[in-house]
Every structure is written in C-alpha cells, then in structure tokens.
Scaffold this motif. Sequence first.
Motif, PDB file in Angstrom:
ATOM      1  N   ARG A 103       0.829  -1.201   0.000  1.00 60.31           N
ATOM      2  CA  ARG A 103       0.000   0.000   0.000  1.00 60.31           C
ATOM      3  C   ARG A 103       0.864   1.253   0.000  1.00 60.31           C
ATOM      4  O   ARG A 103       1.898   1.314   0.659  1.00 60.31           O
ATOM      5  N   VAL A 141      -0.203   7.773   2.695  1.00 60.56           N
ATOM      6  CA  VAL A 141      -0.979   9.003   2.558  1.00 60.56           C
ATOM      7  C   VAL A 141      -0.533   9.949   3.668  1.00 60.56           C
ATOM      8  O   VAL A 141      -0.432   9.533   4.831  1.00 60.56           O
ATOM      9  N   ASP A 189      -1.810   3.055 -10.881  1.00 63.46           N
ATOM     10  CA  ASP A 189      -2.223   3.246  -9.493  1.00 63.46           C
ATOM     11  C   ASP A 189      -1.335   4.281  -8.789  1.00 63.46           C
ATOM     12  O   ASP A 189      -1.836   5.165  -8.090  1.00 63.46           O
ATOM     13  N   LYS A 190      -0.034   4.181  -8.970  1.00 63.35           N
ATOM     14  CA  LYS A 190       0.887   5.113  -8.320  1.00 63.35           C
ATOM     15  C   LYS A 190       0.666   6.544  -8.796  1.00 63.35           C
ATOM     16  O   LYS A 190       0.683   7.495  -7.995  1.00 63.35           O
ATOM     17  N   HIS A 236      -2.690   7.761  -7.382  1.00 61.49           N
ATOM     18  CA  HIS A 236      -2.510   8.005  -5.949  1.00 61.49           C
ATOM     19  C   HIS A 236      -1.851   9.369  -5.714  1.00 61.49           C
ATOM     20  O   HIS A 236      -2.309  10.159  -4.878  1.00 61.49           O
ATOM     21  N   TYR A 295      -8.131  11.943  -0.282  1.00 67.63           N
ATOM     22  CA  TYR A 295      -7.773  10.558   0.035  1.00 67.63           C
ATOM     23  C   TYR A 295      -8.351   9.642  -1.043  1.00 67.63           C
ATOM     24  O   TYR A 295      -9.522   9.809  -1.434  1.00 67.63           O
ATOM     25  N   PRO A 296      -7.588   8.658  -1.549  1.00 68.83           N
ATOM     26  CA  PRO A 296      -8.121   7.705  -2.525  1.00 68.83           C
ATOM     27  C   PRO A 296      -9.051   6.708  -1.836  1.00 68.83           C
ATOM     28  O   PRO A 296      -8.602   5.815  -1.116  1.00 68.83           O
ATOM     29  N   LEU A 351      -8.537   2.798  -1.114  1.00 67.96           N
ATOM     30  CA  LEU A 351      -7.372   2.362  -0.341  1.00 67.96           C
ATOM     31  C   LEU A 351      -7.772   2.010   1.095  1.00 67.96           C
ATOM     32  O   LEU A 351      -8.151   2.872   1.883  1.00 67.96           O
ATOM     33  N   LYS A 359      -5.182  -1.088  -2.908  1.00 68.99           N
ATOM     34  CA  LYS A 359      -4.730  -0.075  -3.852  1.00 68.99           C
ATOM     35  C   LYS A 359      -5.644   1.146  -3.867  1.00 68.99           C
ATOM     36  O   LYS A 359      -6.721   1.148  -3.264  1.00 68.99           O
ATOM     37  N   SER A 360      -5.207   2.174  -4.605  1.00 66.39           N
ATOM     38  CA  SER A 360      -5.906   3.458  -4.608  1.00 66.39           C
ATOM     39  C   SER A 360      -6.903   3.613  -5.742  1.00 66.39           C
ATOM     40  O   SER A 360      -7.630   4.595  -5.801  1.00 66.39           O
TER      41      SER A 360
END
Length: 368
Positions: free
Chosen positions: A93, A96, A157-158, A161, A170-171, A174, A181-182
């Motif tokens: 993960r 954040v 995803d990265k 995010h 905030y995703p 997640l 994942k986000s």
Amino acid sequence: MASSFNRCCSPSLQLSSSSQYSESLSHGVLRPFKLNNYSSIFISTTPPGCRDVVVSRMKGFGESMRITRKRELKKPVLIKKLPPLKPGKVSGRLPVPDDIPRPPYVGSDVLPELSMEHQFHDSEGIARIRAACELAARVLDFAGTLVRPSVTTDQIDKAVHQMIIDAGAYPSPLGYGGFPKSVCTSINECMCHGIPDSRQLQDGDTINIDVTVYLNGYHGDTSRTFLCGNVNEATKRLIRATEECLEKGISICKDGASYKKIGKRISEHAERFGYGVVERFVGHGVGKIFHSEPIILHYRNERPGFMVEGQTFTIEPILTMGSVGCITWPDDWTTVTVDGSPAAQAEHTILITRTGAEVLTKSPTMGR
C-alpha cells in the motif's frame, strides 16, 4: 466503485441488511427465492384480489427470461481471443500524508456494512460533493492518458494516488474492506474491482479505471473503459453501448422518478445489441458515506422507491459480450466473466434535481 449482492457492500452488497428481506406489494408479499449466487426471483404470497398485480410482475420477468434465452441462442460474435487474464504481483500500500483526512473505515480491513441512509445535501453539501466529483473526473481523465501497451496497472495506481494526495484528498478504495490499492483497474474480461499489479497492458486490451476520491468529507465516484492500442471493432461497440446505457439511465432521472426505470431503460438499450447486463453489481448512494441506499439495479426489476431532489447516487452498468455469470478470484475482489468474454463498465455520480439530474463527474475534457 460498484457494489454487489454477495457481501455487505462493495465489492459485494446485500439487497438488504436483513437476511429476511421482503417487500409489500398491494397488501401482498414478495418473498425472495435464491436461484444462484447472483440473482433472485420473488415468489408471491399475494391474496387473490391482488394477483393481477403479481401477474404483471411475472410477465415482466418472463419477458426478461425470453430475451436472455434469445441471447444465449444467438450465434456468438467471433473476435480475436486475448490470453486469459492472470494475476500479477501486487506491491504494498502507498502512504498518505497524515494531514489528509481519512474516511472512517480506514484502519480496519472489515468490509463496512451498507448504510440504509439515503444521502441528501443542502447547498454546502452539494458544493462539497461537486468538488469531490470534479476532482475524480480530472483524475480519471489523467489516468486514461497513461493507458498504452507496456504500462503496468501498478504504475497507473501510483500516478493516480499521487495526483489525489497532491490535491489534498484521500483515494477512497485504499483500505476499504482491505482493498490494497488506490484505484480499481479491470482489464478485458474483468467486470470490476481489478487490483493494480505488475501485469503490463497489451496491445488490444481494454481497461476500466474506477476512481473514487474523498475530499472535504465527501466521496466522488466515477469510471470509464479505455482502449489500449488496436482494439477490435466488436469490443469497441460494446464499450460504446455501455456508455450509451449509462446516458440512457441518467436521462430518466429526476425528482419523483422511480428507481426501477433506470434498469428498464438500460436493459432495453443493451438488448438492442444483444449484450448482457450484469446483475451482481449495482449502483449506490454516495456522499459523506461511500456506499449507501438507494441500491441502483441496472436490469429490469420491481424494486420500489422514488428519487428525491437533492440526493446523490451512482449509476454504473456493466455489459458483457457473452455470459453475465462471473467468478471472483481468491483475492476476494477481482471478478471476471465466467466464459472469458469481454466486459465493459461506465459510471457517473449524479445529483437529482427538480427537473432532471446533474452529472457531477462529467469529464472536463470529453464533455460527458
């Protein structure tokens, strides 16, 4: 982020929080009888004086079954078969920043129960959810620009995010019920809830990217299916029809309209092209709470209830070129068509107004 009937909420959402769900119908009762893991029919215990109402309901069910059977007998469309989807390696993960507010479910891997609360908003609430939805739409557009052969869904995803946290949001996926994942990335035969991993996108793939952000205490939820390289025309038509089904469903929404009209309109359009409408996954109320009533069924149904000005929910139909049956992988999230046929999904968050519906997650670049 779609919800389904097999668990309490996304990825699986019960039709009711009670296992003994029933609904009144003109002083009679419709009791659920499970056919399989994904659908129910209702067995009537209605008094004689109300049987004409039940006959009408069963005629609708019979028509749906007739159309389904016609689809099953139709000669399948021949397309170039892509290799079956296989799981890749899932990385850890992403962090954040501590100063970004989290939804209340973060920190627990227990799947939250569906809230029975319908979400209505005053002017301040509408401004906040509109901002969350506008951010989600921008993020989705950006994610779509990353779709090309050799890119991994983990890279998508990265990037998603980072864009979300850079915006102070905030995703939402997640940590939701343990989702690692986000964003959800669902490729080819994956209906929804695909987990980003090390698999590289291939020429001819399709990918649904499902973005939800949590900003200033409100969730904004949207998704779209993108083309990767040279996608065959049959699959392109499936994606176009899915987007049209979403538009058709939204078009009937307004204060006082019945929820069941959404499923009827979507089913009518999908059936024109011989596509199946997935029943397992549904739309949902969204706002301060990620998933709540009303449940939005995308297929023909008799679910009661009417839309009210000021409420928000998602519409997110999934269409398939073949079977609407599905299999969920051991990760408890990734759900694929049982026959490996292509699937496509499109989703918007909408706000009900007196005369129609405002699409809160409209793309700033595509205008839809």
